[in-house]
Scaffold this motif. Structure first.
Motif, PDB file in Angstrom:
ATOM      1  N   GLU A  39      47.566  15.922  48.610  1.00 32.01           N
ATOM      2  CA  GLU A  39      46.277  15.529  49.180  1.00 32.01           C
ATOM      3  C   GLU A  39      46.456  14.321  50.081  1.00 32.01           C
ATOM      4  O   GLU A  39      47.331  13.475  49.876  1.00 32.01           O
ATOM      5  N   SER A  40      45.609  14.241  51.105  1.00 30.55           N
ATOM      6  CA  SER A  40      45.626  13.094  52.017  1.00 30.55           C
ATOM      7  C   SER A  40      44.195  12.597  52.193  1.00 30.55           C
ATOM      8  O   SER A  40      43.250  13.151  51.634  1.00 30.55           O
ATOM      9  N   ALA A  41      44.049  11.560  52.992  1.00 25.97           N
ATOM     10  CA  ALA A  41      42.721  10.990  53.221  1.00 25.97           C
ATOM     11  C   ALA A  41      41.788  11.988  53.898  1.00 25.97           C
ATOM     12  O   ALA A  41      40.566  11.925  53.758  1.00 25.97           O
ATOM     13  N   GLY A  42      42.356  12.937  54.637  1.00 26.49           N
ATOM     14  CA  GLY A  42      41.523  13.911  55.341  1.00 26.49           C
ATOM     15  C   GLY A  42      41.275  15.196  54.569  1.00 26.49           C
ATOM     16  O   GLY A  42      40.622  16.111  55.080  1.00 26.49           O
ATOM     17  N   THR A  43      41.780  15.282  53.337  1.00 26.55           N
ATOM     18  CA  THR A  43      41.590  16.490  52.541  1.00 26.55           C
ATOM     19  C   THR A  43      40.137  16.632  52.124  1.00 26.55           C
ATOM     20  O   THR A  43      39.538  15.697  51.578  1.00 26.55           O
ATOM     21  N   LEU A  44      39.571  17.789  52.366  1.00 25.25           N
ATOM     22  CA  LEU A  44      38.183  18.045  52.002  1.00 25.25           C
ATOM     23  C   LEU A  44      38.083  18.342  50.516  1.00 25.25           C
ATOM     24  O   LEU A  44      38.782  19.217  50.000  1.00 25.25           O
ATOM     25  N   SER A  45      37.210  17.612  49.820  1.00 26.80           N
ATOM     26  CA  SER A  45      36.957  17.895  48.409  1.00 26.80           C
ATOM     27  C   SER A  45      36.129  19.171  48.297  1.00 26.80           C
ATOM     28  O   SER A  45      35.113  19.324  48.964  1.00 26.80           O
ATOM     29  N   THR A  46      36.563  20.100  47.463  1.00 29.27           N
ATOM     30  CA  THR A  46      35.826  21.351  47.281  1.00 29.27           C
ATOM     31  C   THR A  46      35.153  21.411  45.912  1.00 29.27           C
ATOM     32  O   THR A  46      34.836  22.493  45.414  1.00 29.27           O
ATOM     33  N   SER A  47      34.914  20.221  45.340  1.00 29.67           N
ATOM     34  CA  SER A  47      34.274  20.196  44.021  1.00 29.67           C
ATOM     35  C   SER A  47      33.148  19.175  43.922  1.00 29.67           C
ATOM     36  O   SER A  47      32.647  18.922  42.831  1.00 29.67           O
ATOM     37  N   ASN A  48      32.741  18.597  45.072  1.00 33.43           N
ATOM     38  CA  ASN A  48      31.650  17.610  45.004  1.00 33.43           C
ATOM     39  C   ASN A  48      30.335  18.208  45.500  1.00 33.43           C
ATOM     40  O   ASN A  48      30.253  19.359  45.938  1.00 33.43           O
ATOM     41  N   GLY A  49      29.276  17.400  45.432  1.00 37.61           N
ATOM     42  CA  GLY A  49      27.955  17.866  45.814  1.00 37.61           C
ATOM     43  C   GLY A  49      27.851  18.270  47.274  1.00 37.61           C
ATOM     44  O   GLY A  49      27.144  19.229  47.610  1.00 37.61           O
ATOM     45  N   MET A  50      28.548  17.552  48.157  1.00 37.47           N
ATOM     46  CA  MET A  50      28.500  17.869  49.577  1.00 37.47           C
ATOM     47  C   MET A  50      29.061  19.271  49.842  1.00 37.47           C
ATOM     48  O   MET A  50      28.487  20.046  50.627  1.00 37.47           O
ATOM     49  N   PHE A  51      30.160  19.600  49.167  1.00 36.31           N
ATOM     50  CA  PHE A  51      30.735  20.930  49.390  1.00 36.31           C
ATOM     51  C   PHE A  51      29.816  22.019  48.841  1.00 36.31           C
ATOM     52  O   PHE A  51      29.707  23.102  49.438  1.00 36.31           O
ATOM     53  N   VAL A  52      29.169  21.771  47.710  1.00 39.37           N
ATOM     54  CA  VAL A  52      28.210  22.744  47.169  1.00 39.37           C
ATOM     55  C   VAL A  52      27.113  23.013  48.193  1.00 39.37           C
ATOM     56  O   VAL A  52      26.738  24.172  48.444  1.00 39.37           O
ATOM     57  N   PHE A  53      26.604  21.949  48.824  1.00 40.59           N
ATOM     58  CA  PHE A  53      25.575  22.111  49.859  1.00 40.59           C
ATOM     59  C   PHE A  53      26.107  22.913  51.049  1.00 40.59           C
ATOM     60  O   PHE A  53      25.438  23.820  51.552  1.00 40.59           O
ATOM     61  N   LEU A  54      27.314  22.582  51.503  1.00 48.56           N
ATOM     62  CA  LEU A  54      27.901  23.292  52.647  1.00 48.56           C
ATOM     63  C   LEU A  54      28.121  24.766  52.334  1.00 48.56           C
ATOM     64  O   LEU A  54      27.891  25.642  53.186  1.00 48.56           O
ATOM     65  N   LEU A  55      28.562  25.060  51.116  1.00 48.32           N
ATOM     66  CA  LEU A  55      28.805  26.449  50.726  1.00 48.32           C
ATOM     67  C   LEU A  55      27.498  27.241  50.734  1.00 48.32           C
ATOM     68  O   LEU A  55      27.443  28.372  51.251  1.00 48.32           O
ATOM     69  N   ILE A  56      26.448  26.660  50.178  1.00 43.13           N
ATOM     70  CA  ILE A  56      25.141  27.321  50.190  1.00 43.13           C
ATOM     71  C   ILE A  56      24.673  27.546  51.627  1.00 43.13           C
ATOM     72  O   ILE A  56      24.162  28.618  51.971  1.00 43.13           O
ATOM     73  N   PHE A  57      24.880  26.549  52.472  1.00 48.49           N
ATOM     74  CA  PHE A  57      24.453  26.652  53.870  1.00 48.49           C
ATOM     75  C   PHE A  57      25.168  27.796  54.591  1.00 48.49           C
ATOM     76  O   PHE A  57      24.547  28.579  55.312  1.00 48.49           O
ATOM     77  N   ILE A  58      26.488  27.920  54.381  1.00 45.94           N
ATOM     78  CA  ILE A  58      27.258  28.968  55.054  1.00 45.94           C
ATOM     79  C   ILE A  58      26.831  30.344  54.551  1.00 45.94           C
ATOM     80  O   ILE A  58      26.694  31.301  55.336  1.00 45.94           O
ATOM     81  N   VAL A  59      26.612  30.489  53.245  1.00 53.05           N
ATOM     82  CA  VAL A  59      26.165  31.769  52.684  1.00 53.05           C
ATOM     83  C   VAL A  59      24.843  32.190  53.308  1.00 53.05           C
ATOM     84  O   VAL A  59      24.665  33.341  53.749  1.00 53.05           O
ATOM     85  N   LEU A  60      23.893  31.254  53.381  1.00 50.48           N
ATOM     86  CA  LEU A  60      22.583  31.568  53.954  1.00 50.48           C
ATOM     87  C   LEU A  60      22.671  31.787  55.459  1.00 50.48           C
ATOM     88  O   LEU A  60      21.956  32.633  56.019  1.00 50.48           O
ATOM     89  N   LEU A  61      23.552  31.034  56.124  1.00 54.14           N
ATOM     90  CA  LEU A  61      23.693  31.181  57.573  1.00 54.14           C
ATOM     91  C   LEU A  61      24.217  32.569  57.932  1.00 54.14           C
ATOM     92  O   LEU A  61      23.678  33.234  58.826  1.00 54.14           O
ATOM     93  N   VAL A  62      25.247  33.010  57.238  1.00 56.62           N
ATOM     94  CA  VAL A  62      25.793  34.344  57.504  1.00 56.62           C
ATOM     95  C   VAL A  62      24.744  35.414  57.208  1.00 56.62           C
ATOM     96  O   VAL A  62      24.549  36.366  57.980  1.00 56.62           O
ATOM     97  N   GLY A  63      24.008  35.242  56.103  1.00 55.84           N
ATOM     98  CA  GLY A  63      22.966  36.201  55.762  1.00 55.84           C
ATOM     99  C   GLY A  63      21.845  36.222  56.772  1.00 55.84           C
ATOM    100  O   GLY A  63      21.364  37.291  57.179  1.00 55.84           O
ATOM    101  N   ALA A  64      21.414  35.039  57.225  1.00 55.21           N
ATOM    102  CA  ALA A  64      20.311  34.959  58.185  1.00 55.21           C
ATOM    103  C   ALA A  64      20.704  35.550  59.532  1.00 55.21           C
ATOM    104  O   ALA A  64      19.944  36.316  60.139  1.00 55.21           O
ATOM    105  N   LEU A  65      21.901  35.208  60.003  1.00 52.93           N
ATOM    106  CA  LEU A  65      22.344  35.732  61.293  1.00 52.93           C
ATOM    107  C   LEU A  65      22.518  37.249  61.253  1.00 52.93           C
ATOM    108  O   LEU A  65      22.285  37.939  62.251  1.00 52.93           O
TER     109      LEU A  65
END
Length: 584
Positions: A539-565
């Motif tokens: 891991e480095s300073a630029g590694t994206l955490s995939t277990s925090n609240g921000m990633f949960v929000f981003l994942l939900i957003f991408i799921v809905l975005l693909v569905g909406a489009l």
């Protein structure tokens, strides 16, 4: 207040039961000793000896995929043949004939792909033999295939610089022997105690208190149709081995009803306790898969993050559906003459709106397809909720195993998009996400919208499709869109207002089900095969955490975005248009 408590109770019970089951599932698939090992381990070993297989064999992803496809192909052909030949097979007290070739193809494809879409009424079409040795067996092995592929992916993500992703037959045997069968046995016993039938008796005939008149159409030799009135004085109650099939249909996210009314039938779902048991079974194993994933990749936070993304989407869907059905329609309100214009049309009074809405949401989130109310009678926006859950790709928990690996496709897509935004090489669980994984992840995410929209579009251009509809206009289009969404989501539920038993609809929906089952499955195994050979990077300073609240929000957003489009234009022509027509 009472409705709110019901919604909350169902969600709390789901979480409380899913967490320990997730740990148990991981230990079983990892070959560890569990509570049931003293009883079931000899059975597991006996199966290995009978099949002459080495439980410790390790397959590369290509061999794993070939064996998986061949196993499913054999089940598909066996079930198709069973339906055609059921008239000469045993356990057929009602003398039911074989099905048509296209209905047999559709049903075999449906149960093989864990969809359980039914273009027929079970109690009037299939014998006990076909129900038990055909449908019920597929209800066991199709979710087991999902679990097997899910754990192949987990091994691909967790192992470093290896080649194998596990042994297909070992994964199948363990998931059936230790997970599906014990849970199904317990649920079946509970359901039978509540009055769900389990016998081999012929249908029971009874005398109606008051005769009714029915219109019967008869086609003459010259092609003309004659309608005559017939007085009906007797009815019948379907019997058979229902409880054993109902238990595994719920736990395996199958959903095929023993009776045409599915879990709205009083002999499939007679009491509040039976309803609670069946409803919790809808999401129990898919939710547990999230926690099993965390244990499998040796980072429980990863599983919790995926669970939270799914859970938030589920709560939002339940809330939106509940608001729509509790609000009713302007027509029900009758200009203010009705004080509480809730929409009870198509719902069992013994279940009410909270249980009906929760079931409709959970069953379409779970890739299950069983129903305890008629979705065709929901308000336009209330009917949009289950339709959209299927169109998202059945990743809000989804089917057993396949819901989790479908969501991993969206996780990889999210990681890739965020990596591009910040100018950092995408990584997931310490491994780089490169072009090969992205191509496969896109296949996982887009298989459902591609199959659904192409299938529904072709169907809407055919005059024969209009003849299968009970409604015209926006609602009629919603019926077609829902049918193909159900097939493309490997769900199996229906709007209950659409006659799909025609050659074109049976074949086209069957092909859609097969496409959406196997394209994501093979793409997932390709991802597993690619990731298992990679080294782990620090891991480095630029590694994206995939277990925090921000990633949960981003994942939900991408799921809905693909569905909406993908689906907003189609939804705008169906339930959304119907909603505004209703207001007008």
């Amino acid at each position: 207040m009472n409705a709110g408590l019901q919604y909350g109770l169902y969600l709390v019970l789901l979480v409380v039961l899913a967490w320990p089951l997730g740990k148990y599932l991981f230990k079983v698939m990892n070959g560890d000793r569990v509570l049931l090992s003293p009883v079931l381990h000899p059975l597991e070993k006996g199966i290995y000896r009978l099949l002459r297989i080495d439980e410790n064999e390790d397959m590369g992803w290509k061999r794993y995929a070939i064996v998986c496809v061949l196993f499913n192909l054999f089940g598909f052909l066996a079930l198709w043949a069973m339906q055609k030949l059921q008239s000469v097979l045993p356990l057929n007290p009602e003398g039911m004939p074989g099905t048509s070739w296209h209905l047999g193809f559709n049903t075999a494809a449906s149960f093989m792909t864990n969809t359980n879409w039914q273009a027929y009424s079970g109690e009037t079409t299939l014998s006990y033999f076909t129900q038990m040795l055909g449908l019920c067996v597929q209800n066991c092995v199709s979710p087991a295939v999902g679990i097997a592929v899910m754990f192949a992916l987990i091994r691909g993500l967790a192992r470093v610089r290896k080649h194998g992703v596990g042994f297909f037959y070992t994964d199948m045997v363990r998931s059936v022997v230790y997970v599906l069968m014990p849970l199904a046995l317990v649920l079946a016993m509970v359901q039978t105690s509540q009055g769900v039938i389990q016998n081999f008796s012929g249908h029971v005939e009874y005398q109606l208190l008051e005769p009714v008149t029915a219109s019967v159409e008869t086609e003459l030799d010259d092609g003309t149709t004659v309608t005559r009135e017939v007085e009906v004085t007797k009815g019948y109650i379907p019997m058979g081995p229902a409880s054993s099939q109902i238990a595994i249909k719920q736990l395996g996210t199958n959903g095929g009803g023993y009776n045409g009314l599915n879990s709205a039938h009083p002999l499939e779902n007679p009491t509040p306790l039976s309803n609670l048991g069946e409803m919790l079974a809808l999401l129990l194993i898919p939710a547990a898969c999230c926690f099993a994933f965390g244990y499998g990749v040796k980072d429980k936070k990863q599983g919790v993050a995926i669970f939270l993304a799914m859970f938030i989407l589920l709560v939002a869907a339940v809330g939106f559906g509940a608001l729509s059905e509790h609000a009713g329609t302007p027509q029900l309100a009758q200009g203010g003459a009705v004080a509480n214009p809730v929409n009870m049309e198509g719902k069992e009074t013994r279940f009410g709106i909270p249980t009906s809405v929760t079931w409709a949401t959970w069953t379409t989130a779970a890739s299950n397809g069983s129903v305890n109310s008629m979705h065709d009678s929901y308000t336009p926006l209330g009917g949009l909720v289950p339709m959209l859950l299927m169109q998202l790709g059945e990743v809000v928990f989804g089917g057993v195993g396949c819901g989790l690996y479908g969501m991993i496709g969206f996780v990889i897509l999210t990681v890739f998009i965020v990596g591009l935004m910040v100018g950092h090489t995408p990584e997931y669980l310490g491994k780089k996400i490169e072009a090969r994984e992205m191509k496969m992840a896109v296949l996982v995410c887009l298989a459902t919208p591609v199959a659904c929209l192409i299938g529904a579009g072709i169907a809407c251009m055919l005059p024969s499709t209009v003849e299968s509809l009970n409604n015209a206009g926006a609602h009629g289009f919603s019926e077609v869109l829902y049918a193909y969404s159900s097939g493309a989501g490997n769900n199996g539920s229906a709007f209950a207002g659409f006659n799909a038993n025609t050659p074109f609809l049976n074949v086209s929906i069957g092909l859609v089900m097969i496409f959406v089952r196997f394209v994501p499955m093979l793409a997932t195994l390709a991802i597993a095969g690619s990731m298992v050979e990679k080294k782990r990077i620090a891991e480095s300073a630029g590694t994206l955490s995939t277990s925090n609240g921000m990633f949960v929000f981003l994942l939900i957003f991408i799921v809905l975005l693909v569905g909406a489009l993908s689906f907003f234009p189609a939804l705008a022509l169906g339930p959304i248009a119907e909603h505004f027509l209703m207001l007008g």
